[in-house]
Design a protein around this motif. Structure first.
Motif, PDB file in Angstrom:
ATOM      1  N   LEU A 125       0.831  -1.199   0.000  1.00  0.00           N
ATOM      2  CA  LEU A 125       0.000   0.000   0.000  1.00  0.00           C
ATOM      3  C   LEU A 125       0.870   1.255   0.000  1.00  0.00           C
ATOM      4  N   GLU A 126       1.962   1.208   0.720  1.00  0.00           N
ATOM      5  CA  GLU A 126       2.902   2.329   0.738  1.00  0.00           C
ATOM      6  C   GLU A 126       3.506   2.541  -0.653  1.00  0.00           C
ATOM      7  N   ARG A 163       0.896   4.171  -2.852  1.00  0.00           N
ATOM      8  CA  ARG A 163       0.797   5.601  -2.557  1.00  0.00           C
ATOM      9  C   ARG A 163       1.954   6.370  -3.182  1.00  0.00           C
ATOM     10  N   ARG A 222       1.274   6.666  -6.839  1.00  0.00           N
ATOM     11  CA  ARG A 222       0.189   7.629  -7.047  1.00  0.00           C
ATOM     12  C   ARG A 222       0.702   9.062  -6.901  1.00  0.00           C
ATOM     13  N   ASN A 223       1.519   9.303  -5.874  1.00  0.00           N
ATOM     14  CA  ASN A 223       2.064  10.643  -5.664  1.00  0.00           C
ATOM     15  C   ASN A 223       2.983  11.057  -6.807  1.00  0.00           C
TER      16      ASN A 223
END
Length: 73
Positions: free
Chosen positions: A6-7, A10, A13-14
């Motif tokens: 999940l990290e 993210r 995505r960033n």
């Protein structure tokens, strides 16, 4: 394991957001090509990571609403 993935999602995505923001600025052709390539790589990496992850939410079987067979009204 899931937290790490999940990290990573993210982070991808960033990065994708950052590259999209950069594409809306004035860039040279070379800079634009580089950012578009990085955006494509980040998107592919994110899709591959997401496809490799198990679903986080399991769907429950739907319960039938109504009367069961054999009951009288």
């Amino acid at each position: 394991m899931v937290d790490r993935r999940l990290e990573q999602l993210r982070a991808h995505r960033n990065n994708i957001r950052r590259y999209r923001r950069l594409l809306s600025t004035k860039l040279s052709d070379l800079e634009r090509q580089f950012i578009e390539r990085r955006l494509s790589e980040e998107s592919s990496a994110m899709e591959a990571l997401a496809a490799d992850m198990p679903p986080l939410i399991h769907e429950r079987p739907s319960l039938s609403v109504g009367r069961s067979e054999g009951t009288s009204p």
